[in-house]
Enzyme design. Structure first.
Site, PDB file in Angstrom:
ATOM      1  N   ASN A  30      12.900  82.159  47.272  1.00  0.00           N
ATOM      2  CA  ASN A  30      12.656  80.836  46.717  1.00  0.00           C
ATOM      3  C   ASN A  30      11.159  80.689  46.470  1.00  0.00           C
ATOM      4  OD1 ASN A  30      11.389  79.678  49.202  1.00  0.00           O
ATOM      5  ND2 ASN A  30      13.447  79.913  50.027  1.00  0.00           N
ATOM      6  N   ASP A  40      17.987  86.629  50.773  1.00  0.00           N
ATOM      7  CA  ASP A  40      16.714  86.259  51.387  1.00  0.00           C
ATOM      8  C   ASP A  40      16.830  86.241  52.911  1.00  0.00           C
ATOM      9  OD1 ASP A  40      14.060  85.413  51.521  1.00  0.00           O
ATOM     10  OD2 ASP A  40      14.499  83.358  50.935  1.00  0.00           O
ATOM     11  N   THR A 126      22.070  84.570  41.452  1.00  0.00           N
ATOM     12  CA  THR A 126      23.517  84.404  41.300  1.00  0.00           C
ATOM     13  C   THR A 126      24.184  83.730  42.495  1.00  0.00           C
ATOM     14  OG1 THR A 126      24.017  86.602  42.179  1.00  0.00           O
ATOM     15  CG2 THR A 126      23.693  86.402  39.784  1.00  0.00           C
TER      16      THR A 126
END
Length: 180
Positions: A30, A40, A126
């Protein structure tokens, strides 16, 4: 699935990006580089606190959408983590395609600048960012193929896709873009 592009190999595999034996893995980050869920979260959990400590120190302002920054890989088998920030899907009329392709190009450029012969990408944007997988497959593969054709590096670029749905979408897109 594999395709050769001059001196480069482009691979699609289904698996866990944190286990890849490559020079650099790409994190679907992010813009705050604050860690999160999905890819992440998995990268930060597997790589340990050194990754977050370094991104906080080196990039206190985060990273703009469509760009990428580099950090240590902590305890991951890779040398580096490249944190690429993809766009949130807003219907496809807010420049999402250009931003997604830019994130991939920036990741590849960082790999070259840091002498990485191999790199592994996830399907950026995605997950919670909502980019449709079929569109992301085509858009990201186009960017990577163009980069490899132009720069003839890195030697190996791998897309590591989580689950059969994403893997199938990327295989279909690669077959359309680079038929055997």
């Amino acid at each position: 699935m594999r395709r050769n592009l001059a001196e480069c190999l482009l691979e699609l595999v289904q698996g866990d990006i944190t286990r890849q034996q490559v020079d650099a893995i790409v994190n679907a980050a992010n813009s705050r580089l604050a860690g999160g869920g999905g890819v992440d979260g998995a990268i930060h959990q597997a790589g340990g606190p050194e990754i977050m400590a370094e991104t906080n120190r080196l990039y206190p302002q985060g990273c703009p959408t469509g760009q990428a920054v580099i950090s240590t890989a902590g305890t991951l088998p890779a040398r580096y983590v490249l944190h690429a920030v993809g766009p949130m899907w807003k219907g496809g009329r807010q420049g999402e395609r250009a931003l997604l392709q830019s994130a991939y190009r920036h990741g590849l450029q960082l790999a070259l600048e840091n002498e990485c012969a191999s790199i592994a990408f996830p399907a950026i944007s995605t997950g919670v960012y909502g980019y449709p997988v079929d569109r992301a497959a085509t858009d990201s593969l186009e960017a990577v193929i163009d980069f490899l054709r132009e720069r003839h590096a890195p030697q190996r670029t791998r897309f590591v896709l989580f689950g059969p749905g994403a893997y199938g979408a990327y295989c279909r897109a690669l077959q359309e873009l680079l038929p055997e």
